[in-house]
Design a protein around this motif. Structure first.
Motif, short mmCIF file in Angstrom:
data_model
loop_
_atom_site.label_atom_id
_atom_site.label_comp_id
_atom_site.label_asym_id
_atom_site.label_seq_id
_atom_site.Cartn_x
_atom_site.Cartn_y
_atom_site.Cartn_z
N UNK A 1 -1.63 1.44 2.81
CA UNK A 1 -0.65 2.10 1.96
C UNK A 1 -1.07 2.02 0.50
N UNK A 2 -2.01 1.15 0.20
CA UNK A 2 -2.61 1.05 -1.13
C UNK A 2 -4.02 1.62 -1.10
N UNK A 3 -4.43 2.23 -2.20
CA UNK A 3 -5.83 2.61 -2.34
C UNK A 3 -6.71 1.35 -2.23
N UNK A 4 -7.90 1.45 -1.64
CA UNK A 4 -8.77 0.27 -1.58
C UNK A 4 -9.02 -0.35 -2.95
N UNK A 5 -9.13 0.49 -3.97
CA UNK A 5 -9.37 -0.03 -5.32
C UNK A 5 -8.17 -0.84 -5.82
N UNK A 6 -6.96 -0.39 -5.45
CA UNK A 6 -5.77 -1.13 -5.86
C UNK A 6 -5.70 -2.48 -5.14
N UNK B 1 -5.28 8.80 -11.00
CA UNK B 1 -4.51 8.94 -9.77
C UNK B 1 -4.38 7.59 -9.08
N UNK B 2 -5.48 6.84 -8.97
CA UNK B 2 -5.42 5.52 -8.36
C UNK B 2 -4.84 4.49 -9.32
N UNK B 3 -5.27 4.54 -10.56
CA UNK B 3 -4.81 3.58 -11.55
C UNK B 3 -3.32 3.67 -11.81
N UNK B 4 -2.73 4.84 -11.54
CA UNK B 4 -1.30 5.01 -11.75
C UNK B 4 -0.43 4.30 -10.74
N UNK B 5 -1.04 3.61 -9.78
CA UNK B 5 -0.26 2.92 -8.75
C UNK B 5 -0.13 1.42 -9.01
N UNK B 6 -0.76 0.90 -10.05
CA UNK B 6 -0.69 -0.53 -10.35
C UNK B 6 -0.40 -0.72 -11.83
N UNK B 7 0.46 -1.65 -12.14
CA UNK B 7 0.70 -2.04 -13.52
C UNK B 7 0.78 -3.56 -13.58
N UNK C 1 -1.78 -0.72 -17.18
CA UNK C 1 -2.44 -0.19 -15.99
C UNK C 1 -3.94 -0.48 -16.03
N UNK C 2 -4.47 -1.07 -14.97
CA UNK C 2 -5.92 -1.33 -14.93
C UNK C 2 -6.70 -0.05 -14.65
N UNK C 3 -7.96 -0.08 -14.98
CA UNK C 3 -8.86 1.04 -14.69
C UNK C 3 -9.34 0.90 -13.25
N UNK C 4 -8.87 1.78 -12.38
CA UNK C 4 -9.27 1.75 -10.97
C UNK C 4 -10.16 2.95 -10.63
N UNK C 5 -10.75 3.54 -11.61
CA UNK C 5 -11.68 4.64 -11.36
C UNK C 5 -11.18 5.98 -11.81
N UNK C 6 -9.86 6.23 -11.66
CA UNK C 6 -9.25 7.46 -12.16
C UNK C 6 -7.76 7.23 -12.31
#
Length: 515
Positions: free
Chosen positions: A323-328, A290-296, A283-288
């Motif tokens: 449907x995706x966080x902007x960071x994702x 909650x957001x990082x838990x959506x990408x692997x 999982x990448x670091x997307x700031x927290x």
């Protein structure tokens, strides 16, 4: 409004039944181990272990004879986790699992780390499937029997994949959408009765109440442990999260939207993930979290990079929503531009190229006039398709790699080539959009029966089929080479005999050439 406490009052006199004895209802007999769920990177092996009963002391895992620290993953002690870093890449390691007194819990086995980052493998095989969850037996939804699901997975494993991707819907136990908002009153009542008999989750009580904790254990045991058992012990797994994994369907109405998940249902997903998802090691670091838990991500030496992403948790509204966080989204676009892998595959929980006319899709298309399903498509957001366009442009924009998307969610098997999406001309590097096949869907769960329409191509796309869409159970075997990707799709559906699955042959074969 009909509140959940009304359902609870109605079911309290019935009790929770013998299925809850011991706090969990596993489906497998004669073994203290109910599931082994491994994961791997180039230098790490990890394992989730689900036990029949909580032990008096932690189980002991050794890798090549060296003990790995155990971490309890749940309050009661049914689930244990092990993570060992610093291992040699591309190597088969010997694993042994014992109880605290030293007695073996199963025979020793091997699990291989992925190739080193600087390695140049000439082949890597992946098993893709979706929607393996669903409670066995009984109406109203009638998921595929466990024996058939296990047979499909065993047939997939017979091809010796190096990795398996289970893309979403590991759990089907919807709360508000099943008990208050969707379908007709009789179906909702039948669902409530079924929940009372098996596992009642009470949102009006404390999240960690005995009832909620034991009910969640039961759902996990029946829908994840009961399917996987230990058949993937030597094949690393990746789980992608989709809508039902948050204990809701993707719907909206005058009452609001089911996503992003409310705190209670997010807590259920997080507890399920802690207990019964393979460790997410990329999982990448997307700031927290909650957001990082959506990408692997998964990296296979210089050969392949996989990006797997959850299209539910990041819902936002309006023309600039997604449907995706902007960071994702930014991470996914950036990796397509920066990755040096020879092949790159997107694995979204929400499919490219197809629609079933339901709300939570990239596309605006609604159900046909003849649909028997309530239409909430008026709540769809233009920003969702705009985000699709940005991802499509980045995916097609790879000039040295084919554009490939192998998705989840859709209860069907298919493969198509997208050459235009809205005002985007993708013909220079078209997107290969693959529906890999569904494991757990029963006859009543296919879009044509549940929604009154079959999956179809959105109007905004120019798209041609490589492998015709069929509402059948199945999986896909994807062989990745430096210059091409070979795909085999396997399809089966009752009333074909379960015994036929053991010899199931590909329904379709095709090759995606590297640009």
């Amino acid at each position: 409004m009909y509140e959940r406490r009304d359902f609870l009052r109605g079911g309290a006199a019935l009790g929770l039944g013998g299925v809850m004895m011991g706090g969990v209802a596993w489906s497998r007999d004669a073994s203290p181990i109910r599931a082994l769920l491994p994961s791997a990177t180039h230098d790490t092996l990890a394992l989730k272990v689900l036990l029949d009963r909580p032990p008096t002391a932690a189980p002991v895992l050794t890798i090549d004879g060296r003990p790995v620290p155990a971490t309890r993953q749940d309050v009661d002690g049914y689930a244990w986790g092990f993570v060992q870093r610093g291992l040699r890449g591309g190597t088969a390691h010997r694993l042994e699992l014992r109880d605290a007194s030293g007695r073996p819990l199963r025979d020793a086995w091997t699990l291989k780390t992925l190739p080193p980052l600087d390695a140049a493998p000439d082949h890597f095989r992946i098993l893709f499937f979706t929607c393996a969850g669903g409670d066995e037996g009984g109406r109203p939804y009638g998921y595929l029997p466990l024996a058939a699901r296990r047979a499909l997975l065993d047939r997939g494993l017979s091809f010796s994949p190096d990795l398996a991707v289970a893309n979403g819907d590991h759990i089907y136990w919807d709360l508000w959408t099943a008990l208050k908002y969707r379908r007709d009153a009789a179906t909702r009542a039948a669902t409530a009765e079924r929940y009372r008999q098996v596992a009642w989750i009470d949102e009006d009580s404390a999240f960690d109440s005995d009832t909620n904790r034991q009910s969640l254990n039961t759902v996990i045991g029946r829908q994840i442990a009961g399917v996987y058992e230990d058949r993937f012990a030597s094949v690393p797994l990746v789980f992608v999260t989709d809508d039902h994994d948050y204990f809701e369907n993707d719907n909206a109405g005058p009452w609001g939207y089911t996503f992003p998940p409310r705190p209670f249902t997010f807590g259920l997903q997080q507890r399920t993930e802690a207990m019964a998802y393979p460790f997410a090691l990329g999982r990448p670091d997307l700031g927290d979290a909650y957001r990082g838990g959506t990408v692997e991500t998964v990296r296979v030496g210089k050969l392949l990079e996989l990006a797997l992403f959850d299209c539910r948790r990041g819902w936002s509204l309006g023309d600039k929503g997604g449907v995706l966080f902007p960071e994702a989204e930014a991470f996914l676009v950036d990796r397509l531009a920066r990755s040096t892998a020879q092949q790159y595959i997107h694995a979204p929980s929400n499919p490219f190229g197809w629609t079933a006319g339901k709300l939570g899709e990239w596309y605006a298309d609604g159900p046909s006039d003849g649909s028997t399903f309530a239409n909430d498509k008026s709540y769809w957001q233009k920003g969702w398709f705009a985000q699709h366009q940005r991802l499509a442009a980045a995916l097609s924009g790879q000039r040295t790699r084919a554009a490939v998307s192998i998705s989840g969610d859709m209860h069907a098997s298919a493969a198509s080539i997208i050459t235009r999406s809205g005002d985007l001309d993708l013909s220079a590097n078209p997107i290969h959009a693959i529906l890999p096949g569904t494991i757990g869907t029963g006859n009543e769960g296919y879009p044509s029966s549940a929604r009154g329409i079959k999956p179809f191509h959105p109007a905004a796309l120019t798209i041609n089929d490589t492998a015709a869409m069929e509402e059948r159970n199945g999986f896909s075997i994807v062989d990745v080479y430096p210059g091409r990707i070979d795909v085999q799709q396997f399809r089966w559906r009752p009333p074909e005999p379960v015994a036929a699955i053991a010899g199931l042959q590909p329904s379709h074969r095709f090759t995606i050439a590297r640009s």
